[in-house]
Design an enzyme around this catalytic site. Structure first.
Site, PDB file in Angstrom:
ATOM      1  N   GLY A  31      -9.641  -3.839  -7.501  1.00  0.00           N
ATOM      2  CA  GLY A  31     -10.746  -3.693  -6.555  1.00  0.00           C
ATOM      3  C   GLY A  31     -10.530  -2.595  -5.531  1.00  0.00           C
ATOM      4  O   GLY A  31      -9.631  -1.771  -5.664  1.00  0.00           O
ATOM      5  N   TYR A  32     -11.389  -2.605  -4.505  1.00  0.00           N
ATOM      6  CA  TYR A  32     -11.459  -1.543  -3.503  1.00  0.00           C
ATOM      7  C   TYR A  32     -11.680  -0.220  -4.247  1.00  0.00           C
ATOM      8  O   TYR A  32     -10.930   0.743  -4.102  1.00  0.00           O
ATOM      9  CB  TYR A  32     -10.212  -1.496  -2.625  1.00  0.00           C
ATOM     10  CG  TYR A  32     -10.549  -1.081  -1.200  1.00  0.00           C
ATOM     11  CD1 TYR A  32     -11.271  -1.936  -0.374  1.00  0.00           C
ATOM     12  CD2 TYR A  32     -10.191   0.165  -0.707  1.00  0.00           C
ATOM     13  CE1 TYR A  32     -11.611  -1.556   0.917  1.00  0.00           C
ATOM     14  CE2 TYR A  32     -10.532   0.559   0.571  1.00  0.00           C
ATOM     15  CZ  TYR A  32     -11.245  -0.309   1.374  1.00  0.00           C
ATOM     16  OH  TYR A  32     -11.586   0.065   2.649  1.00  0.00           O
ATOM     17  N   GLU A  35     -13.479   6.669  -6.866  1.00  0.00           N
ATOM     18  CA  GLU A  35     -13.935   7.490  -8.010  1.00  0.00           C
ATOM     19  C   GLU A  35     -12.947   7.450  -9.182  1.00  0.00           C
ATOM     20  O   GLU A  35     -13.334   7.693 -10.318  1.00  0.00           O
ATOM     21  CB  GLU A  35     -14.177   8.952  -7.589  1.00  0.00           C
ATOM     22  CG  GLU A  35     -15.429   9.161  -6.765  1.00  0.00           C
ATOM     23  CD  GLU A  35     -15.162   9.057  -5.270  1.00  0.00           C
ATOM     24  OE1 GLU A  35     -14.142   8.423  -4.877  1.00  0.00           O
ATOM     25  OE2 GLU A  35     -15.956   9.594  -4.497  1.00  0.00           O
ATOM     26  N   HIS A  37     -11.304   4.693 -10.273  1.00  0.00           N
ATOM     27  CA  HIS A  37     -11.736   3.523 -11.044  1.00  0.00           C
ATOM     28  C   HIS A  37     -13.076   3.807 -11.733  1.00  0.00           C
ATOM     29  O   HIS A  37     -13.286   3.429 -12.885  1.00  0.00           O
ATOM     30  CB  HIS A  37     -11.945   2.314 -10.124  1.00  0.00           C
ATOM     31  CG  HIS A  37     -10.734   1.877  -9.356  1.00  0.00           C
ATOM     32  ND1 HIS A  37     -10.607   2.052  -8.005  1.00  0.00           N
ATOM     33  CD2 HIS A  37      -9.599   1.247  -9.762  1.00  0.00           C
ATOM     34  CE1 HIS A  37      -9.456   1.545  -7.597  1.00  0.00           C
ATOM     35  NE2 HIS A  37      -8.816   1.051  -8.640  1.00  0.00           N
ATOM     36  N   GLY A 147      -5.722   4.213 -16.175  1.00  0.00           N
ATOM     37  CA  GLY A 147      -5.549   5.541 -15.588  1.00  0.00           C
ATOM     38  C   GLY A 147      -4.134   6.053 -15.779  1.00  0.00           C
ATOM     39  O   GLY A 147      -3.171   5.296 -15.669  1.00  0.00           O
ATOM     40  N   LYS A 184      -6.367   9.874  -5.874  1.00  0.00           N
ATOM     41  CA  LYS A 184      -7.123   8.784  -5.242  1.00  0.00           C
ATOM     42  C   LYS A 184      -6.395   7.473  -5.467  1.00  0.00           C
ATOM     43  O   LYS A 184      -5.873   7.222  -6.556  1.00  0.00           O
ATOM     44  CB  LYS A 184      -8.533   8.707  -5.816  1.00  0.00           C
ATOM     45  CG  LYS A 184      -9.414   9.841  -5.328  1.00  0.00           C
ATOM     46  CD  LYS A 184     -10.843   9.668  -5.783  1.00  0.00           C
ATOM     47  CE  LYS A 184     -11.675  10.869  -5.402  1.00  0.00           C
ATOM     48  NZ  LYS A 184     -12.344  10.725  -4.102  1.00  0.00           N
ATOM     49  N   SER A 185      -6.336   6.657  -4.414  1.00  0.00           N
ATOM     50  CA  SER A 185      -5.652   5.364  -4.505  1.00  0.00           C
ATOM     51  C   SER A 185      -6.218   4.445  -3.428  1.00  0.00           C
ATOM     52  O   SER A 185      -6.520   4.889  -2.310  1.00  0.00           O
ATOM     53  CB  SER A 185      -4.152   5.557  -4.264  1.00  0.00           C
ATOM     54  OG  SER A 185      -3.542   4.310  -4.002  1.00  0.00           O
ATOM     55  N   SER A 186      -6.345   3.155  -3.773  1.00  0.00           N
ATOM     56  CA  SER A 186      -6.805   2.194  -2.763  1.00  0.00           C
ATOM     57  C   SER A 186      -5.831   2.173  -1.587  1.00  0.00           C
ATOM     58  O   SER A 186      -6.210   1.881  -0.453  1.00  0.00           O
ATOM     59  CB  SER A 186      -6.903   0.800  -3.375  1.00  0.00           C
ATOM     60  OG  SER A 186      -7.652   0.848  -4.568  1.00  0.00           O
ATOM     61  N   ARG A 187      -4.554   2.464  -1.846  1.00  0.00           N
ATOM     62  CA  ARG A 187      -3.537   2.425  -0.782  1.00  0.00           C
ATOM     63  C   ARG A 187      -3.628   3.621   0.175  1.00  0.00           C
ATOM     64  O   ARG A 187      -2.990   3.604   1.221  1.00  0.00           O
ATOM     65  CB  ARG A 187      -2.134   2.334  -1.388  1.00  0.00           C
ATOM     66  CG  ARG A 187      -1.841   0.970  -2.002  1.00  0.00           C
ATOM     67  CD  ARG A 187      -0.376   0.806  -2.365  1.00  0.00           C
ATOM     68  NE  ARG A 187      -0.059  -0.584  -2.683  1.00  0.00           N
ATOM     69  CZ  ARG A 187       0.035  -1.089  -3.927  1.00  0.00           C
ATOM     70  NH1 ARG A 187      -0.171  -0.318  -4.970  1.00  0.00           N
ATOM     71  NH2 ARG A 187       0.331  -2.356  -4.110  1.00  0.00           N
TER      72      ARG A 187
HETATM   73  P1  AMP Z   1      -5.665  -0.539  -9.514  1.00  0.00           P
HETATM   74  O1  AMP Z   1      -6.922  -1.106  -8.952  1.00  0.00           O
HETATM   75  O2  AMP Z   1      -4.908   0.327  -8.567  1.00  0.00           O
HETATM   76  O3  AMP Z   1      -4.815  -1.583 -10.199  1.00  0.00           O
HETATM   77  O4  AMP Z   1      -6.115   0.455 -10.669  1.00  0.00           O
HETATM   78  C1  AMP Z   1      -6.920   0.023 -11.735  1.00  0.00           C
HETATM   79  C2  AMP Z   1      -6.979   1.101 -12.784  1.00  0.00           C
HETATM   80  O5  AMP Z   1      -7.525   2.290 -12.232  1.00  0.00           O
HETATM   81  C3  AMP Z   1      -5.599   1.472 -13.331  1.00  0.00           C
HETATM   82  O6  AMP Z   1      -5.682   1.697 -14.736  1.00  0.00           O
HETATM   83  C4  AMP Z   1      -5.283   2.750 -12.591  1.00  0.00           C
HETATM   84  O7  AMP Z   1      -4.387   3.601 -13.282  1.00  0.00           O
HETATM   85  C5  AMP Z   1      -6.663   3.385 -12.486  1.00  0.00           C
HETATM   86  N1  AMP Z   1      -6.674   4.338 -11.373  1.00  0.00           N
HETATM   87  C6  AMP Z   1      -6.343   4.110 -10.088  1.00  0.00           C
HETATM   88  N2  AMP Z   1      -6.419   5.257  -9.375  1.00  0.00           N
HETATM   89  C7  AMP Z   1      -6.802   6.227 -10.247  1.00  0.00           C
HETATM   90  C8  AMP Z   1      -7.039   7.623 -10.138  1.00  0.00           C
HETATM   91  N3  AMP Z   1      -6.898   8.261  -8.985  1.00  0.00           N
HETATM   92  N4  AMP Z   1      -7.421   8.294 -11.239  1.00  0.00           N
HETATM   93  C9  AMP Z   1      -7.553   7.655 -12.433  1.00  0.00           C
HETATM   94  N5  AMP Z   1      -7.342   6.344 -12.609  1.00  0.00           N
HETATM   95  C10 AMP Z   1      -6.968   5.633 -11.530  1.00  0.00           C
END
Ligand code: AMP
Length: 282
Positions: A31-32, A35, A37, A147, A184-187
């Site tokens: 979640g959160y 682009e 995701h 990702g 990009k990262s939720s963190r």
């Molecule tokens: P998360 O919510 O961080 O567990 O990420 C969920 C999915 O989104 C995972 O497969 C991540 O690798 C992918 N993801 C997160 N950030 C990115 C990004 N900046 N570019 C591409 N995929 C991403």
């Protein structure tokens, strides 16, 4: 676009889709949504008739002193983000739905999880593999989207899907970055303004590493040194690891050949960020 909280509801909806002969893609997330995701969701929507997005901050992939409680959550925002990207269903379970009392079965993948994030987060990948295999069993998708941002996770999921004979195509998706290069990262929301600026050192250091490989450098140690030198010039950065590994096995390689993953984890203040690139020999 629908949102459901129980396994039973997801199964009933997917069963109906299957009865109509529709194909199903799955995008697992915490979640959160941003682009990054959304690029996974859009790709799934392109390749499948229906797309399920799971939004679940998975407690068993967090270590005791990690950011489980602090991890950002905003389901209203996520609903809009899924809708815009072309998703059809959000699965948003409570932890008790996924982990009933006496939950004691885990999926544990070795080798690909020994180094990089696995070295400093010893139970992380067991948590990831367990939740992803549960989601695979719940949704039974044709394809699942991951990702390259989490490259070790991608390699590990490919491994357990092969080892345990899941009949699911794993589709890798490129890293989506901010205009200035930060992945990009939720963190990223944890970063102060000053830290946000300092965090650019991650992509900058990787570019320096990529450039020397392009110019012909084939020693992993030398590439690691080039990347470390850039990172260590940033006062707010503290290096967790810089590694060059074979992308398939996530084991160290001395020579850059075949398909290698160059991966870094860096603390910017208290926030641990990861980034990487994959280099493929022509
Ligand atoms: P998360 O919510 O961080 O567990 O990420 C969920 C999915 O989104 C995972 O497969 C991540 O690798 C992918 N993801 C997160 N950030 C990115 C990004 N900046 N570019 C591409 N995929 C991403």
């Amino acid at each position: 676009m629908q949102i459901v909280k129980t396994i039973k509801e997801v199964r009933a909806i997917v069963k109906e889709w299957r009865r109509s002969g529709l194909t199903v893609g799955l995008v697992p997330t915490m979640g959160y949504l941003h682009e990054g995701h959304q690029s996974l969701i859009a790709k799934s929507a392109q390749q499948n008739d229906r797309t399920v997005v799971s939004v679940f901050v998975n407690p068993i992939q967090f270590g005791p002193n990690e950011d489980l409680e602090a991890y950002p959550r905003d389901i209203e925002h996520d609903m809009k983000a899924v809708e815009t990207a072309g998703g059809d269903l959000i699965f948003h379970p409570e932890p008790s739905e996924m982990y009933p009392p006496h939950f004691t079965s885990f999926v544990d993948t070795t080798e690909t999880t020994e180094l990089l994030c696995g070295a400093c987060r010893p139970t992380h990948f067991r948590g990831v593999c367990t939740v992803v295999s549960k989601l695979f069993n719940i949704v039974q998708p044709d394809r699942a989207y991951f990702g390259q941002k989490d490259a070790q996770q991608l390699a590990t999921i490919r491994r357990f899907v092969r080892d345990l004979d899941f009949d699911i195509e794993i589709v890798p998706c490129p890293i989506v970055r901010e205009d200035d290069g930060l992945a990009k990262s939720s963190r990223n929301t944890y970063l102060s303004k000053e830290e946000r600026q300092a965090a650019l050192v991650l992509s900058r250091s990787l570019k320096a590493g990529h450039d020397v490989i392009e110019k012909g450098e084939r020693s992993a140690d030398n590439v690691i040194k080039v990347i470390r030198d850039v990172l260590e010039k940033e006062p707010l950065a503290r290096v967790d690891y810089v590694e060059v590994v074979d992308f398939c096995n996530i084991q160290r390689t001395e020579t850059i050949t075949g398909e290698v993953l160059v991966a870094i984890a860096v603390y910017i203040g208290k926030t641990r960020l990861i980034d990487n690139f994959i280099w493929r020999e022509e």
